[in-house]
Motif scaffolding. Structure first.
Motif, PDB file in Angstrom:
ATOM      1  N   PHE A 157      -7.542   1.098 -13.045  1.00  0.00           N
ATOM      2  CA  PHE A 157      -7.676   1.324 -11.498  1.00  0.00           C
ATOM      3  C   PHE A 157      -7.250  -0.272 -11.319  1.00  0.00           C
ATOM      4  CE2 PHE A 157      -8.244   3.328  -7.743  1.00  0.00           C
ATOM      5  CZ  PHE A 157      -8.145   2.521  -6.748  1.00  0.00           C
ATOM      6  N   PRO A 158      -6.147  -0.598 -11.563  1.00  0.00           N
ATOM      7  CA  PRO A 158      -5.550  -2.151 -11.325  1.00  0.00           C
ATOM      8  C   PRO A 158      -5.550  -2.741  -9.825  1.00  0.00           C
ATOM      9  CG  PRO A 158      -3.669  -1.095 -11.813  1.00  0.00           C
ATOM     10  CD  PRO A 158      -4.849   0.063 -11.784  1.00  0.00           C
ATOM     11  N   LEU A 159      -5.683  -1.900  -8.976  1.00  0.00           N
ATOM     12  CA  LEU A 159      -5.468  -2.343  -7.497  1.00  0.00           C
ATOM     13  C   LEU A 159      -6.524  -2.885  -6.639  1.00  0.00           C
ATOM     14  CD1 LEU A 159      -3.158  -2.498  -5.422  1.00  0.00           C
ATOM     15  CD2 LEU A 159      -3.735  -0.267  -4.497  1.00  0.00           C
ATOM     16  N   VAL A 160      -6.488  -4.215  -6.460  1.00  0.00           N
ATOM     17  CA  VAL A 160      -7.771  -4.731  -5.815  1.00  0.00           C
ATOM     18  C   VAL A 160      -7.705  -4.218  -4.305  1.00  0.00           C
ATOM     19  CG1 VAL A 160      -8.704  -7.004  -4.947  1.00  0.00           C
ATOM     20  CG2 VAL A 160      -7.591  -6.626  -7.281  1.00  0.00           C
ATOM     21  N   LEU A 161      -8.785  -3.574  -3.868  1.00  0.00           N
ATOM     22  CA  LEU A 161      -8.697  -3.117  -2.393  1.00  0.00           C
ATOM     23  C   LEU A 161      -9.635  -3.676  -1.701  1.00  0.00           C
ATOM     24  CD1 LEU A 161      -8.088   0.774  -3.148  1.00  0.00           C
ATOM     25  CD2 LEU A 161      -6.407  -0.823  -2.592  1.00  0.00           C
ATOM     26  N   PRO A 162      -9.677  -4.087  -0.322  1.00  0.00           N
ATOM     27  CA  PRO A 162     -10.524  -4.943   0.295  1.00  0.00           C
ATOM     28  C   PRO A 162     -11.898  -3.978   0.495  1.00  0.00           C
ATOM     29  CG  PRO A 162      -8.421  -5.340   1.268  1.00  0.00           C
ATOM     30  CD  PRO A 162      -8.279  -4.114   0.279  1.00  0.00           C
ATOM     31  N   SER A 163     -11.709  -2.997   0.874  1.00  0.00           N
ATOM     32  CA  SER A 163     -12.815  -1.991   1.185  1.00  0.00           C
ATOM     33  C   SER A 163     -13.541  -1.495  -0.067  1.00  0.00           C
ATOM     34  CB  SER A 163     -12.175  -0.648   1.856  1.00  0.00           C
ATOM     35  OG  SER A 163     -11.867  -1.206   3.041  1.00  0.00           O
TER      36      SER A 163
ATOM     37  N   GLY B 188      16.479  -3.130  -0.131  1.00  0.00           N
ATOM     38  CA  GLY B 188      16.716  -1.818   0.337  1.00  0.00           C
ATOM     39  C   GLY B 188      15.884  -0.861  -0.289  1.00  0.00           C
ATOM     40  N   VAL B 189      14.824  -0.986  -0.889  1.00  0.00           N
ATOM     41  CA  VAL B 189      14.058  -0.254  -1.875  1.00  0.00           C
ATOM     42  C   VAL B 189      12.558   0.062  -1.030  1.00  0.00           C
ATOM     43  CG1 VAL B 189      12.955   0.256  -4.232  1.00  0.00           C
ATOM     44  CG2 VAL B 189      15.180  -0.982  -3.893  1.00  0.00           C
ATOM     45  N   ARG B 190      12.284   1.203  -0.931  1.00  0.00           N
ATOM     46  CA  ARG B 190      11.139   1.774  -0.437  1.00  0.00           C
ATOM     47  C   ARG B 190       9.992   1.846  -1.596  1.00  0.00           C
ATOM     48  NH1 ARG B 190      12.791   7.422   0.558  1.00  0.00           N
ATOM     49  NH2 ARG B 190      10.490   7.870   0.984  1.00  0.00           N
ATOM     50  N   VAL B 191       8.672   1.036  -1.374  1.00  0.00           N
ATOM     51  CA  VAL B 191       7.705   1.131  -2.381  1.00  0.00           C
ATOM     52  C   VAL B 191       6.661   2.259  -1.927  1.00  0.00           C
ATOM     53  CG1 VAL B 191       6.118  -0.340  -3.445  1.00  0.00           C
ATOM     54  CG2 VAL B 191       8.112  -1.273  -2.788  1.00  0.00           C
ATOM     55  N   LEU B 192       6.763   3.263  -2.731  1.00  0.00           N
ATOM     56  CA  LEU B 192       5.855   4.583  -2.529  1.00  0.00           C
ATOM     57  C   LEU B 192       4.833   4.435  -3.351  1.00  0.00           C
ATOM     58  CD1 LEU B 192       5.408   7.563  -1.773  1.00  0.00           C
ATOM     59  CD2 LEU B 192       7.080   8.273  -3.303  1.00  0.00           C
TER      60      LEU B 192
ATOM     61  N   MET C 270      -5.316  -8.402 -15.160  1.00  0.00           N
ATOM     62  CA  MET C 270      -4.529  -7.242 -14.959  1.00  0.00           C
ATOM     63  C   MET C 270      -4.611  -6.614 -13.899  1.00  0.00           C
ATOM     64  SD  MET C 270      -3.969  -6.304 -19.170  1.00  0.00           S
ATOM     65  CE  MET C 270      -5.586  -6.657 -19.726  1.00  0.00           C
ATOM     66  N   VAL C 271      -4.668  -7.122 -12.690  1.00  0.00           N
ATOM     67  CA  VAL C 271      -4.794  -6.399 -11.233  1.00  0.00           C
ATOM     68  C   VAL C 271      -3.817  -6.868 -10.461  1.00  0.00           C
ATOM     69  CG1 VAL C 271      -7.474  -6.360 -11.773  1.00  0.00           C
ATOM     70  CG2 VAL C 271      -6.224  -8.416 -10.714  1.00  0.00           C
ATOM     71  N   TYR C 272      -3.552  -6.272  -9.414  1.00  0.00           N
ATOM     72  CA  TYR C 272      -2.774  -6.484  -8.266  1.00  0.00           C
ATOM     73  C   TYR C 272      -3.336  -6.568  -6.985  1.00  0.00           C
ATOM     74  CZ  TYR C 272       0.336  -4.103 -11.484  1.00  0.00           C
ATOM     75  OH  TYR C 272       1.155  -3.435 -12.829  1.00  0.00           O
ATOM     76  N   THR C 273      -3.479  -8.096  -6.501  1.00  0.00           N
ATOM     77  CA  THR C 273      -4.153  -8.275  -5.365  1.00  0.00           C
ATOM     78  C   THR C 273      -3.381  -8.039  -4.046  1.00  0.00           C
ATOM     79  OG1 THR C 273      -2.985 -10.361  -5.314  1.00  0.00           O
ATOM     80  CG2 THR C 273      -4.964 -10.247  -6.907  1.00  0.00           C
ATOM     81  N   PRO C 274      -4.065  -8.035  -2.974  1.00  0.00           N
ATOM     82  CA  PRO C 274      -3.182  -7.815  -1.764  1.00  0.00           C
ATOM     83  C   PRO C 274      -1.880  -8.559  -1.578  1.00  0.00           C
ATOM     84  CG  PRO C 274      -5.393  -7.607  -1.361  1.00  0.00           C
ATOM     85  CD  PRO C 274      -5.564  -8.292  -2.727  1.00  0.00           C
ATOM     86  N   GLU C 275      -2.075  -9.847  -1.910  1.00  0.00           N
ATOM     87  CA  GLU C 275      -1.072 -10.720  -2.123  1.00  0.00           C
ATOM     88  C   GLU C 275       0.216 -10.180  -2.671  1.00  0.00           C
ATOM     89  OE1 GLU C 275      -4.424 -12.356  -0.433  1.00  0.00           O
ATOM     90  OE2 GLU C 275      -4.237 -11.905  -2.391  1.00  0.00           O
ATOM     91  N   ASP C 276      -0.135  -9.873  -4.001  1.00  0.00           N
ATOM     92  CA  ASP C 276       0.954  -9.308  -4.792  1.00  0.00           C
ATOM     93  C   ASP C 276       1.598  -7.937  -4.307  1.00  0.00           C
ATOM     94  OD1 ASP C 276       0.095 -11.026  -6.936  1.00  0.00           O
ATOM     95  OD2 ASP C 276      -1.492  -9.828  -8.078  1.00  0.00           O
ATOM     96  N   VAL C 277       0.746  -6.988  -3.719  1.00  0.00           N
ATOM     97  CA  VAL C 277       1.301  -5.885  -2.932  1.00  0.00           C
ATOM     98  C   VAL C 277       2.214  -6.568  -1.843  1.00  0.00           C
ATOM     99  CG1 VAL C 277       0.696  -3.873  -1.573  1.00  0.00           C
ATOM    100  CG2 VAL C 277      -0.597  -4.284  -3.640  1.00  0.00           C
ATOM    101  N   SER C 278       1.810  -7.549  -1.034  1.00  0.00           N
ATOM    102  CA  SER C 278       2.785  -7.794  -0.120  1.00  0.00           C
ATOM    103  C   SER C 278       3.892  -8.388  -0.527  1.00  0.00           C
ATOM    104  CB  SER C 278       1.701  -8.786   0.703  1.00  0.00           C
ATOM    105  OG  SER C 278       2.786  -9.464   1.891  1.00  0.00           O
TER     106      SER C 278
END
Length: 580
Positions: free
Chosen positions: A215-221, A253-257, A235-243
């Motif tokens: 579970f590499p996604l860092v979630l605030p909650s 022009g690419v949606r991130v689903l 080996m994580v993705y921070t909120p800054e990385d996601v943004s």
């Protein structure tokens, strides 16, 4: 600067389309565009030079402006040199000074079904080329086409003149799935993938972020999910990385689903919340047990417990954070491969089953407790086909409202697509028989007796390797579907599951095979006669692969370089004769 007379011939890149002159040899006309436009007219086969002061004139827009800057720099720096010489008349009277971009509706958001059409014209005798699109996203597609028409070494750049293109996609959903749970990919890897997708006019990056392995996604909650469930702190993705990734997607022009796979494939959640995960960290296929008694379909066990109130507390926090970080209107909830044996390890679930409950009712309870919440966040829910079609654990259609649910198919090719659309659901096609890019590399299990069996395909469950030709030729809305059912096919995705892939092989596993999907879903895989045009596409794809490598994408070769330098000589007469 160029010093050619108007009768001189210059070197130009091969080809936009192939004219069959004999069964054994074909000659190319200039212009190589991938994916092939729906309509192109270039009657006089003339070219002009690009002005040293060439510029792209476009209205200011949050995302299009970044795209304009990117393409202007690409045109000036790419220095695409042709491998073959072909004659074309270079007009010396004037140069092209600008490309004028006009967008009729800048308010159109980047979501499924947005108008991506464009018209591109370079009139003879004009100092300006014109790109007209209904949306900013269509303008980006046109800019890509324009960039592929230019050749030469800066400042001596040329392009065709007297050309007109009218273009739009056949399918609105044209995607690549990347699994970042089983092996980790850096932010730069993901952004490079999005860059290559945009160049191929693919528009959906399906990010399979989490699975049992991590579970590499860092979630605030719910920060403990990544803190304890990732493969490591680096080996994580921070909120800054996601943004950063989402912003990069918009600019291309690419949606991130996002996909957060539940209730199966959630062993990694058990590192932070063992009380909500059944069979976590148990051996996936116990010795002496049949396949039907396994706890997971591959190593990495764990499924969320639908009977635990804590499950929904955590899941809703995750959903809320995903909605906050990803503006995409689709939310992929997974739903695949819920294995009976895993749930049956839990005493509360066994008690539920002993009292007359069923495993399918457990799945329905989970969906009823989560789908309405996702919908309340103004999202459409995507599930894998299993929630409707699994042989053992599936939900009644009554808990899967058609107006809020899309199903993604991965089994049984056209048959399961037919079953889904016949039931009235919209579908995204990712049939493993055609679109799974991880297949054919053998298995990853140790001590597996399947390797003793010659018919095993080398241990790969979905062997053989999916060639670009098989991807290109697959019709996702073929003759099994009637006209109304075809309207429910939103498009398709190739999928790279990462048991045996990471950043070291990412580009070569994706490209140019994903390019084959791109053209098949953009302008189709048949010629004007209705005949599959895979044989015609090979030269264009070969050249496009060469150009992608020039752009920093490590696409694997599909032919020896000799074939590029000797067009038509690597073809065979037999397939061409059979098609006619």
């Amino acid at each position: 600067m160029l010093t050619l007379s108007k009768f001189h011939v210059i070197l130009i890149p091969i080809l936009f389309f192939i004219t069959l002159l004999s069964p054994l040899f074909s000659i190319a006309l200039p212009i190589n565009i991938w994916p092939k436009p729906r309509f192109l007219s270039w009657p006089q086969h003339k070219a002009i030079a690009l002005s040293p002061n060439f510029t792209i004139l476009a209205p200011e827009h949050q995302y299009l402006s970044a795209s304009v800057t990117r393409y202007h720099n690409l045109i000036r720096s790419e220095n695409y040199s042709p491998l073959i010489s072909y004659p074309v008349k270079l007009m010396k009277r004037y140069t092209l000074r600008n490309l004028v971009v006009t967008v009729t509706d800048f308010s159109l958001p980047l979501h499924h079904g947005v108008d991506e059409s464009y018209k591109l014209s370079i009139p003879i005798g004009s100092f300006s080329a014109h790109l007209l699109a209904h949306s900013a996203w269509g303008a980006m597609r046109g800019l890509e086409t324009f960039s592929q028409m230019i050749w030469g070494t800066s400042p001596d750049l040329c392009l065709p003149v007297g050309i007109y293109i009218q273009d739009s996609p056949l399918f609105g959903h044209r995607g690549v799935l990347l699994d970042t749970s089983r092996n980790y990919y850096g932010v730069d890897d993901i952004m490079r993938t999005i860059k290559a997708m945009s160049a191929n006019k693919l528009n959906v990056f399906h990010w399979h972020i989490t699975d049992s392995q991590s579970f590499p996604l860092v979630l605030p909650s719910e920060p403990s999910l990544a803190a304890k469930g990732s493969l490591g702190p680096d080996m994580v993705y921070t909120p800054e990385d996601v943004s950063k990734i989402v912003q990069y997607g918009f600019e291309h022009g690419v949606r991130v689903l996002p996909e957060i796979d539940t209730p199966g494939h959630t062993g990694s959640w058990g590192e932070a919340y063992p009380e909500i995960v059944t069979c976590a960290n148990m051996f996936w296929w116990p010795a002496g047990k049949s396949w039907e008694e396994r706890l997971a379909s591959e190593p990495g066990t764990g499924q969320l417990n639908p009977l635990s109130p804590k499950t929904y507390e955590v899941v809703k926090n995750v959903i809320q954070d995903i909605v906050n970080q990803f503006p995409e209107s689709f939310f992929h909830g997974g739903g695949d491969e819920v294995i009976p044996g895993c749930w049956k390890t839990d005493p509360a679930i066994n008690s539920f089953l002993s009292s007359g409950g069923t495993l399918s009712q457990l799945l329905e309870k989970y969906i009823n407790s989560t789908l309405p919440y996702i919908v309340s966040q103004n999202r459409t829910v995507v599930y894998w086909e299993d929630v409707l079609l699994d042989a053992q654990i599936k939900a009644d259609p009554s808990v899967l409202p058609k107006e809020h649910t899309i199903l993604q198919t991965w089994n049984n090719g056209p048959e399961n697509t037919k079953r889904i659309v016949a039931a009235g659901y919209r579908v995204i096609v990712s049939s493993s028989e055609f679109y799974y890019l991880d297949c054919g590399h053998g298995g990853f299990l140790g001590n597996d007796s399947i390797y003793d069996q010659k018919e095993s395909g080398g241990g790969s469950w979905c062997a053989p390797f999916k060639t670009w030709q098989s991807i290109y030729n697959y019709d996702i809305a073929d003759g099994l579907l009637n006209e109304e059912e075809r309207k429910l096919v939103l498009g398709g995705e190739v999928a790279l599951w990462s048991e045996q892939a990471d950043s070291t092989v990412l580009d070569s596993r994706l490209w140019p095979r994903a390019s084959a999907l791109a053209e098949s879903l953009w302008s189709g895989n048949r010629d004007e006669r209705g005949v599959k045009r895979c044989g015609e596409a090979v030269d264009r794809l070969n050249l496009w692969r060469y150009r992608m490598v020039k752009r920093g994408i490590g696409a694997e070769p599909i032919q020896p370089l000799w074939c590029l330098k000797n067009p038509g000589m690597c073809n065979t007469v037999h397939g061409a004769l059979q098609d006619q």
